[in-house]
Motif scaffolding. Structure first.
Motif, PDB file in Angstrom:
ATOM      1  N   ALA A 112     -18.577  -8.312 -31.116  1.00 32.45           N
ATOM      2  CA  ALA A 112     -19.730  -7.651 -30.363  1.00 32.45           C
ATOM      3  C   ALA A 112     -21.041  -8.183 -30.897  1.00 32.45           C
ATOM      4  O   ALA A 112     -21.774  -8.384 -30.319  1.00 32.45           O
ATOM      5  CB  ALA A 112     -19.585  -6.171 -30.365  1.00 32.45           C
ATOM      6  N   ASP A 113     -21.424  -7.971 -32.152  1.00 33.43           N
ATOM      7  CA  ASP A 113     -22.726  -8.393 -32.754  1.00 33.43           C
ATOM      8  C   ASP A 113     -22.800 -10.057 -32.747  1.00 33.43           C
ATOM      9  O   ASP A 113     -24.001 -10.091 -32.197  1.00 33.43           O
ATOM     10  CB  ASP A 113     -22.560  -7.923 -34.303  1.00 33.43           C
ATOM     11  N   ASP A 114     -21.783 -10.676 -32.733  1.00 36.73           N
ATOM     12  CA  ASP A 114     -22.160 -12.314 -32.563  1.00 36.73           C
ATOM     13  C   ASP A 114     -22.613 -12.474 -31.077  1.00 36.73           C
ATOM     14  O   ASP A 114     -23.353 -13.348 -30.898  1.00 36.73           O
ATOM     15  CB  ASP A 114     -20.931 -12.832 -32.953  1.00 36.73           C
ATOM     16  N   ALA A 115     -21.755 -11.774 -30.089  1.00 34.66           N
ATOM     17  CA  ALA A 115     -21.946 -12.203 -28.630  1.00 34.66           C
ATOM     18  C   ALA A 115     -23.151 -11.489 -28.017  1.00 34.66           C
ATOM     19  O   ALA A 115     -23.783 -11.868 -27.017  1.00 34.66           O
ATOM     20  CB  ALA A 115     -20.812 -11.518 -28.052  1.00 34.66           C
ATOM     21  N   GLY A 116     -23.886 -10.292 -28.948  1.00 30.53           N
ATOM     22  CA  GLY A 116     -25.129  -9.681 -28.336  1.00 30.53           C
ATOM     23  C   GLY A 116     -24.716  -8.637 -27.322  1.00 30.53           C
ATOM     24  O   GLY A 116     -25.572  -8.445 -26.287  1.00 30.53           O
ATOM     25  N   ILE A 117     -23.459  -7.975 -27.461  1.00 29.51           N
ATOM     26  CA  ILE A 117     -23.121  -6.771 -26.331  1.00 29.51           C
ATOM     27  C   ILE A 117     -22.968  -5.598 -27.233  1.00 29.51           C
ATOM     28  O   ILE A 117     -22.760  -5.593 -28.554  1.00 29.51           O
ATOM     29  CB  ILE A 117     -21.787  -7.324 -25.647  1.00 29.51           C
ATOM     30  N   THR A 118     -23.010  -4.637 -26.502  1.00 25.41           N
ATOM     31  CA  THR A 118     -22.960  -3.077 -27.260  1.00 25.41           C
ATOM     32  C   THR A 118     -21.840  -2.864 -27.849  1.00 25.41           C
ATOM     33  O   THR A 118     -20.388  -3.431 -27.566  1.00 25.41           O
ATOM     34  CB  THR A 118     -23.301  -2.062 -26.361  1.00 25.41           C
ATOM     35  N   GLU A 119     -21.648  -2.131 -28.889  1.00 26.85           N
ATOM     36  CA  GLU A 119     -20.266  -1.908 -29.541  1.00 26.85           C
ATOM     37  C   GLU A 119     -19.415  -1.162 -28.609  1.00 26.85           C
ATOM     38  O   GLU A 119     -18.120  -1.282 -28.570  1.00 26.85           O
ATOM     39  CB  GLU A 119     -20.581  -1.246 -30.736  1.00 26.85           C
ATOM     40  N   ASP A 120     -19.732  -0.206 -27.998  1.00 26.13           N
ATOM     41  CA  ASP A 120     -19.025   0.693 -26.868  1.00 26.13           C
ATOM     42  C   ASP A 120     -18.388  -0.314 -25.968  1.00 26.13           C
ATOM     43  O   ASP A 120     -17.244   0.059 -25.537  1.00 26.13           O
ATOM     44  CB  ASP A 120     -19.758   1.734 -26.091  1.00 26.13           C
ATOM     45  N   LYS A 121     -19.204  -1.260 -25.365  1.00 26.17           N
ATOM     46  CA  LYS A 121     -18.585  -2.124 -24.245  1.00 26.17           C
ATOM     47  C   LYS A 121     -17.561  -2.802 -24.842  1.00 26.17           C
ATOM     48  O   LYS A 121     -16.459  -3.108 -24.286  1.00 26.17           O
ATOM     49  CB  LYS A 121     -19.824  -2.826 -23.812  1.00 26.17           C
ATOM     50  N   ALA A 122     -17.778  -3.404 -26.159  1.00 28.78           N
ATOM     51  CA  ALA A 122     -16.985  -4.207 -26.935  1.00 28.78           C
ATOM     52  C   ALA A 122     -15.567  -3.592 -27.066  1.00 28.78           C
ATOM     53  O   ALA A 122     -14.578  -4.107 -27.005  1.00 28.78           O
ATOM     54  CB  ALA A 122     -17.489  -4.779 -28.172  1.00 28.78           C
ATOM     55  N   MET A 123     -15.763  -2.091 -27.705  1.00 30.94           N
ATOM     56  CA  MET A 123     -14.393  -1.410 -28.018  1.00 30.94           C
ATOM     57  C   MET A 123     -13.518  -1.176 -26.563  1.00 30.94           C
ATOM     58  O   MET A 123     -12.245  -1.329 -26.556  1.00 30.94           O
ATOM     59  CB  MET A 123     -14.636  -0.098 -28.572  1.00 30.94           C
ATOM     60  N   ARG A 124     -14.236  -1.209 -25.511  1.00 29.88           N
ATOM     61  CA  ARG A 124     -13.316  -0.943 -24.189  1.00 29.88           C
ATOM     62  C   ARG A 124     -12.787  -2.025 -23.760  1.00 29.88           C
ATOM     63  O   ARG A 124     -11.436  -2.146 -23.457  1.00 29.88           O
ATOM     64  CB  ARG A 124     -14.201  -0.343 -23.052  1.00 29.88           C
ATOM     65  N   MET A 125     -13.420  -3.407 -23.949  1.00 27.87           N
ATOM     66  CA  MET A 125     -12.699  -4.596 -23.619  1.00 27.87           C
ATOM     67  C   MET A 125     -11.579  -4.835 -24.769  1.00 27.87           C
ATOM     68  O   MET A 125     -10.780  -5.461 -24.473  1.00 27.87           O
ATOM     69  CB  MET A 125     -13.868  -5.593 -23.750  1.00 27.87           C
ATOM     70  N   ALA A 126     -11.815  -4.395 -25.777  1.00 24.08           N
ATOM     71  CA  ALA A 126     -10.843  -4.891 -27.041  1.00 24.08           C
ATOM     72  C   ALA A 126      -9.655  -4.018 -26.685  1.00 24.08           C
ATOM     73  O   ALA A 126      -8.509  -4.421 -26.996  1.00 24.08           O
ATOM     74  CB  ALA A 126     -11.689  -4.421 -28.290  1.00 24.08           C
ATOM     75  N   ALA A 127     -10.245  -2.724 -26.235  1.00 23.43           N
ATOM     76  CA  ALA A 127      -8.826  -1.961 -26.054  1.00 23.43           C
ATOM     77  C   ALA A 127      -7.897  -2.487 -24.843  1.00 23.43           C
ATOM     78  O   ALA A 127      -6.520  -2.321 -24.837  1.00 23.43           O
ATOM     79  CB  ALA A 127      -9.127  -0.491 -25.659  1.00 23.43           C
ATOM     80  N   GLU A 128      -8.393  -2.955 -23.876  1.00 24.89           N
ATOM     81  CA  GLU A 128      -7.659  -3.422 -22.560  1.00 24.89           C
ATOM     82  C   GLU A 128      -7.208  -4.640 -23.012  1.00 24.89           C
ATOM     83  O   GLU A 128      -5.692  -4.845 -22.704  1.00 24.89           O
ATOM     84  CB  GLU A 128      -8.816  -3.905 -21.389  1.00 24.89           C
ATOM     85  N   ILE A 129      -7.598  -5.566 -23.850  1.00 27.20           N
ATOM     86  CA  ILE A 129      -7.193  -6.908 -24.565  1.00 27.20           C
ATOM     87  C   ILE A 129      -5.740  -6.367 -25.282  1.00 27.20           C
ATOM     88  O   ILE A 129      -4.777  -6.869 -25.141  1.00 27.20           O
ATOM     89  CB  ILE A 129      -8.008  -7.782 -24.840  1.00 27.20           C
ATOM     90  N   ASN A 130      -6.087  -5.413 -26.052  1.00 23.29           N
ATOM     91  CA  ASN A 130      -4.979  -4.909 -27.081  1.00 23.29           C
ATOM     92  C   ASN A 130      -3.642  -4.287 -26.357  1.00 23.29           C
ATOM     93  O   ASN A 130      -2.590  -4.574 -26.706  1.00 23.29           O
ATOM     94  CB  ASN A 130      -5.344  -3.876 -28.141  1.00 23.29           C
ATOM     95  N   GLU A 131      -4.026  -3.758 -25.287  1.00 18.40           N
ATOM     96  CA  GLU A 131      -2.971  -3.161 -24.461  1.00 18.40           C
ATOM     97  C   GLU A 131      -2.375  -4.393 -23.721  1.00 18.40           C
ATOM     98  O   GLU A 131      -0.850  -4.453 -23.757  1.00 18.40           O
ATOM     99  CB  GLU A 131      -3.503  -2.218 -23.489  1.00 18.40           C
ATOM    100  N   GLU A 132      -2.770  -5.369 -23.393  1.00 16.66           N
ATOM    101  CA  GLU A 132      -2.169  -6.218 -22.594  1.00 16.66           C
ATOM    102  C   GLU A 132      -1.314  -7.208 -23.502  1.00 16.66           C
ATOM    103  O   GLU A 132      -0.123  -7.573 -23.349  1.00 16.66           O
ATOM    104  CB  GLU A 132      -3.218  -7.349 -22.111  1.00 16.66           C
ATOM    105  N   LEU A 133      -1.872  -7.497 -25.004  1.00 14.37           N
ATOM    106  CA  LEU A 133      -1.110  -8.201 -25.708  1.00 14.37           C
ATOM    107  C   LEU A 133       0.098  -7.582 -26.447  1.00 14.37           C
ATOM    108  O   LEU A 133       1.061  -8.097 -26.543  1.00 14.37           O
ATOM    109  CB  LEU A 133      -2.033  -8.532 -26.966  1.00 14.37           C
ATOM    110  N   THR A 134       0.059  -6.199 -26.579  1.00 13.62           N
ATOM    111  CA  THR A 134       0.944  -5.309 -27.092  1.00 13.62           C
ATOM    112  C   THR A 134       2.199  -5.397 -25.985  1.00 13.62           C
ATOM    113  O   THR A 134       3.399  -5.410 -26.493  1.00 13.62           O
ATOM    114  CB  THR A 134       0.380  -3.996 -27.455  1.00 13.62           C
ATOM    115  N   ASN A 135       1.793  -5.133 -24.610  1.00 14.54           N
ATOM    116  CA  ASN A 135       2.871  -5.197 -23.597  1.00 14.54           C
ATOM    117  C   ASN A 135       3.493  -6.541 -23.791  1.00 14.54           C
ATOM    118  O   ASN A 135       4.855  -6.553 -23.519  1.00 14.54           O
ATOM    119  CB  ASN A 135       2.132  -4.805 -22.468  1.00 14.54           C
ATOM    120  N   GLU A 136       3.024  -7.772 -23.874  1.00 14.71           N
ATOM    121  CA  GLU A 136       3.442  -9.004 -23.887  1.00 14.71           C
ATOM    122  C   GLU A 136       4.328  -9.173 -24.982  1.00 14.71           C
ATOM    123  O   GLU A 136       5.692  -9.704 -24.621  1.00 14.71           O
ATOM    124  CB  GLU A 136       2.390 -10.002 -23.948  1.00 14.71           C
TER     125      GLU A 136
END
Length: 414
Positions: free
Chosen positions: A374-398
């Motif tokens: 998130a720091d490298d991409a220049g986005i807020t940490e909250d936004k990054a955590m929500r996107m990370a949670a979505e990706i984690n859920e998708e990967l876990t299901n897969e």
């Protein structure tokens, strides 16, 4: 008759020969002892005016007992004068000295002592109405014991000669123009010649500040532009020396002050700025109670965005989308690698306690990864955590589906 023929006629051998305005300076064996002599030029001794001038010079210099005066005797035979025998001592010319040991000019106080000694002897001669006129390196001698400069014969004794060039052949650069052209001999003439000699002393290095202006004025072609006397020349040099000494003293004082100030601040106790942080509040706040604002989500104040034009706002939103895409792509790649370690046949076969511990470690690693990207991409940490949670859920299901499929296939094979 040349010098070689003349020397061959005399008794004894000669060593250490050097040309001077008067003749050949060398050491000659006389009465089983080597003595310093000057074999006079035949062209000079053939002149009656020169010989009379030499007699006058001998009479004048015999009465001068100063350390800077080099005494001598005249040797003659049936043919007339032929050489000068110098007083006992170990002498050489400045030309020989600098040629054999050029580093001597860098020795402490050598230049100063030489200059002051020449000022002394020149001033004494001027009080008696005598002028040296040619301070060339071949015509200024030096005592090897104490590096004391000494003068032999003085040019004013021969000023009546019709051709001054015969006397100063090869040393014209060190003789004032009025001496060569008008047969004038005065203090200004010695000022010029002494200035040329000092200029020669610095030939292998830069001329110091205190000498540069003095030499420049002393060597002017017009006598009116020079110092009127050796005393004026000396006073000017002393003023420059005092200025230089004062300047370096001031620099030293400034350096000491700076050093003391630096040590003072270095030894003073340092005060630390302490930031007081408000205590942690136990009051729970509903995260969904506040209205969602996409502008604040992207890290920009509403007032700031309101000041942007439509093109600037569109460019900013496009930048945010690209930043999110970069985050999603990088996070998915790294998260897939991390989650795959646990959601594998080896990971699922772990003991329950070990599996739980590994799961907690995986979660911490994913959180740290999300913050960094998130720091490298220049986005807020909250936004990054929500996107990370979505990706984690998708990967876990897969991963879970893959494990189920692998278990079914294994079962059918059995």
């Amino acid at each position: 008759m040349n010098y070689e023929e003349l020397l061959t006629m005399r008794d004894g051998g000669v060593i250490h020969r050097e040309e001077t305005p008067l003749g050949l300076f060398c050491k000659k064996l006389i009465d089983r002892k080597y003595r310093n002599v000057v074999v006079l030029k035949p062209s000079l001794v053939d002149s009656i005016v020169f010989c009379e001038g030499l007699k006058s010079d001998l009479q004048n210099t015999s009465a001068i007992m100063a350390n800077g005066q080099l005494h001598y005797e005249i040797h003659s035979d049936s043919g007339g004068f032929y050489e000068l025998e110098l007083e006992q001592g170990n002498f050489t010319t400045f030309a020989q000295l600098i040629d054999s040991t050029p580093a001597v000019v860098t020795e402490s106080n050598f230049i100063k002592q030489t200059t002051d000694a020449l000022f002394d002897i020149a001033g004494l001669l001027h009080e008696r109405g005598i002028y040296h006129l040619c301070f060339s390196p071949q015509n200024v001698f030096i005592s090897k014991g104490d590096n004391r400069p000494m003068l032999l014969c003085h040019g004013s004794s021969f000023i009546a000669m019709v051709r001054q060039d015969d006397l100063y052949d090869g040393s014209e650069h060190f003789v004032a123009p009025e001496v060569l052209n008008e047969h004038v001999a005065n203090e200004c003439s010695d000022v010029y010649s002494l200035g040329r000699f000092l200029e020669w002393l610095f030939q292998h290095g830069s001329i110091p500040f205190e000498y540069r202006k003095m030499i420049e004025k002393a060597t002017q072609d017009d006598p009116k532009d020079r110092y009127a006397s050796i005393a004026d020349m000396r006073n000017e040099l002393q003023k420059k020396r005092k200025m230089k000494y004062s300047f370096f003293t001031m620099l030293a004082a400034v350096a000491i002050v700076i050093l003391c100030v630096g040590l003072y601040f270095e030894m003073m106790p340092q005060t630390a700025d302490i930031e007081f942080v408000e205590g942690f509040s136990t009051e729970q706040k509903d995260p969904f109670s506040e209205e969602y604002s996409p502008d604040e989500e992207f890290g920009f104040a509403v007032d700031t965005l309101d000041t942007l034009s439509i093109d600037e706002r569109a460019q900013m939103e496009d930048y945010q989308r690209k930043a999110e895409e970069i985050f999603r792509r990088q996070y998915r790649r790294e998260a897939d690698r991390i989650i795959s370690k646990l959601y594998s046949q080896q990971g699922m076969s772990l003991d329950e306690n070990v599996f739980v511990a590994s799961s907690n470690a995986m979660t911490a690693e994913l959180i740290n990864l999300g913050k960094k990207l998130a720091d490298d991409a220049g986005i807020t940490e909250d936004k990054a955590m929500r996107m990370a949670a979505e990706i984690n859920e998708e990967l876990t299901n897969e991963k879970e589906k893959n494990l189920v499929l692998m278990g079914a296939q294994t079962g059918s094979k059995e």
